[in-house]
Design a protein around this motif. Sequence first.
Motif, PDB file in Angstrom:
ATOM      1  N   GLY C  26       0.502  -1.481  -0.051  1.00  0.00           N
ATOM      2  CA  GLY C  26       0.179  -0.056   0.379  1.00  0.00           C
ATOM      3  C   GLY C  26       1.050   0.909  -0.186  1.00  0.00           C
ATOM      4  N   THR C  29      -0.160   4.042  -4.351  1.00  0.00           N
ATOM      5  CA  THR C  29      -2.456   2.911  -3.548  1.00  0.00           C
ATOM      6  C   THR C  29      -2.764   2.620  -5.242  1.00  0.00           C
ATOM      7  OG1 THR C  29      -2.703   5.418  -4.227  1.00  0.00           O
ATOM      8  CG2 THR C  29      -2.450   4.452  -2.020  1.00  0.00           C
ATOM      9  N   LEU C  30      -3.937   1.937  -5.752  1.00  0.00           N
ATOM     10  CA  LEU C  30      -4.384   2.310  -6.874  1.00  0.00           C
ATOM     11  C   LEU C  30      -3.885   3.436  -7.696  1.00  0.00           C
ATOM     12  CD1 LEU C  30      -7.746   0.269  -5.845  1.00  0.00           C
ATOM     13  CD2 LEU C  30      -5.293  -1.386  -6.306  1.00  0.00           C
ATOM     14  N   THR C  75      -2.316  -0.204 -11.326  1.00  0.00           N
ATOM     15  CA  THR C  75      -3.439  -1.169 -11.688  1.00  0.00           C
ATOM     16  C   THR C  75      -4.037  -0.462 -10.485  1.00  0.00           C
ATOM     17  OG1 THR C  75      -4.743  -2.574 -12.321  1.00  0.00           O
ATOM     18  CG2 THR C  75      -3.621  -3.301 -10.605  1.00  0.00           C
ATOM     19  N   ASP C  76      -5.767  -0.387 -10.949  1.00  0.00           N
ATOM     20  CA  ASP C  76      -6.745   0.729 -10.053  1.00  0.00           C
ATOM     21  C   ASP C  76      -7.503  -0.437 -10.455  1.00  0.00           C
ATOM     22  OD1 ASP C  76      -8.082  -0.052 -13.194  1.00  0.00           O
ATOM     23  OD2 ASP C  76      -8.276   2.570 -12.787  1.00  0.00           O
ATOM     24  N   ASP C  77      -7.381  -1.768 -10.846  1.00  0.00           N
ATOM     25  CA  ASP C  77      -7.953  -3.175 -10.157  1.00  0.00           C
ATOM     26  C   ASP C  77      -7.919  -3.780  -8.951  1.00  0.00           C
ATOM     27  OD1 ASP C  77      -9.425  -5.635 -10.222  1.00  0.00           O
ATOM     28  OD2 ASP C  77      -8.759  -5.695 -12.039  1.00  0.00           O
ATOM     29  N   ARG C  78      -8.966  -2.848  -7.900  1.00  0.00           N
ATOM     30  CA  ARG C  78      -8.378  -3.966  -6.722  1.00  0.00           C
ATOM     31  C   ARG C  78      -8.403  -5.419  -6.511  1.00  0.00           C
ATOM     32  NH1 ARG C  78      -9.949  -0.998  -2.711  1.00  0.00           N
ATOM     33  NH2 ARG C  78      -8.475  -0.628  -1.641  1.00  0.00           N
ATOM     34  N   VAL C  79      -9.316  -5.997  -7.250  1.00  0.00           N
ATOM     35  CA  VAL C  79      -9.133  -7.754  -7.215  1.00  0.00           C
ATOM     36  C   VAL C  79      -7.853  -8.346  -7.711  1.00  0.00           C
ATOM     37  CG1 VAL C  79     -10.323  -8.798  -8.287  1.00  0.00           C
ATOM     38  CG2 VAL C  79     -11.915  -7.748  -7.515  1.00  0.00           C
ATOM     39  N   LEU C  81      -5.356  -7.265  -7.707  1.00  0.00           N
ATOM     40  CA  LEU C  81      -3.969  -6.839  -6.213  1.00  0.00           C
ATOM     41  C   LEU C  81      -3.963  -7.600  -5.222  1.00  0.00           C
ATOM     42  CD1 LEU C  81      -2.621  -4.402  -7.419  1.00  0.00           C
ATOM     43  CD2 LEU C  81      -2.742  -3.305  -5.541  1.00  0.00           C
ATOM     44  N   ASP C  82      -5.626  -7.855  -4.842  1.00  0.00           N
ATOM     45  CA  ASP C  82      -5.694  -8.685  -3.640  1.00  0.00           C
ATOM     46  C   ASP C  82      -5.203 -10.302  -4.593  1.00  0.00           C
ATOM     47  OD1 ASP C  82      -6.217  -6.803  -2.219  1.00  0.00           O
ATOM     48  OD2 ASP C  82      -8.391  -6.971  -2.006  1.00  0.00           O
ATOM     49  N   SER C  83      -5.134 -10.547  -5.577  1.00  0.00           N
ATOM     50  CA  SER C  83      -5.203 -11.820  -5.935  1.00  0.00           C
ATOM     51  C   SER C  83      -3.450 -12.299  -5.946  1.00  0.00           C
ATOM     52  CB  SER C  83      -6.199 -12.211  -7.327  1.00  0.00           C
ATOM     53  OG  SER C  83      -5.357 -11.835  -8.416  1.00  0.00           O
ATOM     54  N   ARG C  85      -1.254 -10.642  -4.236  1.00  0.00           N
ATOM     55  CA  ARG C  85      -1.092 -10.745  -3.251  1.00  0.00           C
ATOM     56  C   ARG C  85      -0.581 -12.556  -2.349  1.00  0.00           C
ATOM     57  NH1 ARG C  85      -4.157  -6.793  -1.006  1.00  0.00           N
ATOM     58  NH2 ARG C  85      -2.716  -5.252  -0.965  1.00  0.00           N
TER      59      ARG C  85
END
Lengths: 126, 126, 126, 126
Positions: C26, C29-30, C75-79, C81-83, C85
């Motif tokens: 973080g 940020t996105l 990237t502005d795609d949170r999904v 990034l989460d995947s 991580r």
Amino acid sequence: MAELFHSSQPIYQQLAERIKKQILRGELTLGEKLPSVRDTGIEVNVNPNTVQRTYRELEAMHIVESRRGQGTFVTDDRVVLDSIREEMKLAVMNEFFQQMYEMGYSNEEIKQGLMEFVNRKGEENR
Amino acid sequence: MAELFHSSQPIYQQLAERIKKQILRGELTLGEKLPSVRDTGIEVNVNPNTVQRTYRELEAMHIVESRRGQGTFVTDDRVVLDSIREEMKLAVMNEFFQQMYEMGYSNEEIKQGLMEFVNRKGEENR
Amino acid sequence: MAELFHSSQPIYQQLAERIKKQILRGELTLGEKLPSVRDTGIEVNVNPNTVQRTYRELEAMHIVESRRGQGTFVTDDRVVLDSIREEMKLAVMNEFFQQMYEMGYSNEEIKQGLMEFVNRKGEENR
Amino acid sequence: MAELFHSSQPIYQQLAERIKKQILRGELTLGEKLPSVRDTGIEVNVNPNTVQRTYRELEAMHIVESRRGQGTFVTDDRVVLDSIREEMKLAVMNEFFQQMYEMGYSNEEIKQGLMEFVNRKGEENR
DNA sequence: GTGGTCTAGACCACA
DNA sequence: GTGGTCTAGACCACT
């Protein structure tokens, strides 16, 4: 052409020794670039692979640092170099004493013999 | 059992060096018989072939001579032994100077460094 | 200046790893804009070509996207990034277990050894 | 035939890692002889020179000892082996923590995540 | 038969 | 252009 290597020790070691000493006595300075593996190979008339083995050994001693795509460089860490110099000096002295001692000479005889030796050497160089 | 040999030099040479020095410093005297190849092999835990090779090397240096059916003996020629001792002493000193010189030390520095070294050694042995 | 890179891994990969982690935790940020290739090159003292390569790798992982004439952006795609991580976390844990297992440690020993390790670390940081 | 090596790391290193671990977990015991350079080469389908490079690396780590004309042997010094094992264990743990930490996980999260991981692994193996 | 050195030459990744 | 890896093959010394 003067003969650069003798046969009783591997070439890569002889070459490593030579370069190490060049560095220790300041002929190659901190951070300086060594000639490329290929150039050195041509210069001393040896296969580049052999030169690389030499550089690898020097790197393992932390005397030299290889940077991909850039070349091989003398370490820029003065402390490392100083400690290696001191270590080698002690090793050489120890070896000398060990040898003389095993041949049966006493400390006094060694000291004396060496003085004569130095003085004779001094005269030769006059 | 302490490790008697290191691996960087042939065992037969290391063994030859050791025996040579025993003779030079008088631990083995003129004309004395060496132990048999087999006995030495057992004593130092080495293949008899290797000991054989050692004796052969020593014979080539005229330090030792083998007599068929009798064994191997230290030479009884004092002159030979003295000249070998002197020669070896010079070689060791030369090697020492050569090394120090190539590391960039001057004659004076070598002399001085060695003095310190001897004195320090003297203190250690008190 | 502290040494930023070691030599055993390509610089572009080391740099990619570092940026990737800054994003994952973080620090970047996105949608945030990364510094330009040139600026990053100056900052970390590396050839811009190498930075370029780094950005290319990050783009291939979909962590970053470059927009012509505008720059490179997280990237502005949170999904996504989460995947990434989660995937990386699993990979790191797997690697850890694999290593310990191959050294002969059992699951229990690994657990226990790790607990001690954490606790010791906790004390150090007090 | 299962693929024995991946391409992202030099073969000689992968082979060294594998043998090192075999020794650390006791699959190869103190003083045991390794297969010859040639035999290993045939077994893993690699050039003998490459195997030799592997053995050389292992020797530099003092895990293994080469004896001319006899072969290559696992060190017979238990202390060395134990210290290497401990050192490697610490290195692996450190690496793991470092990675997790740089991804933004706290000590507590690491501990917890790992517990879940172990337990899940335990269930898989049922 | 064992490890060790060296060469020639090819190929690769990095900068 | 730089270092790095790998192969094939020859030769050597040691045991």
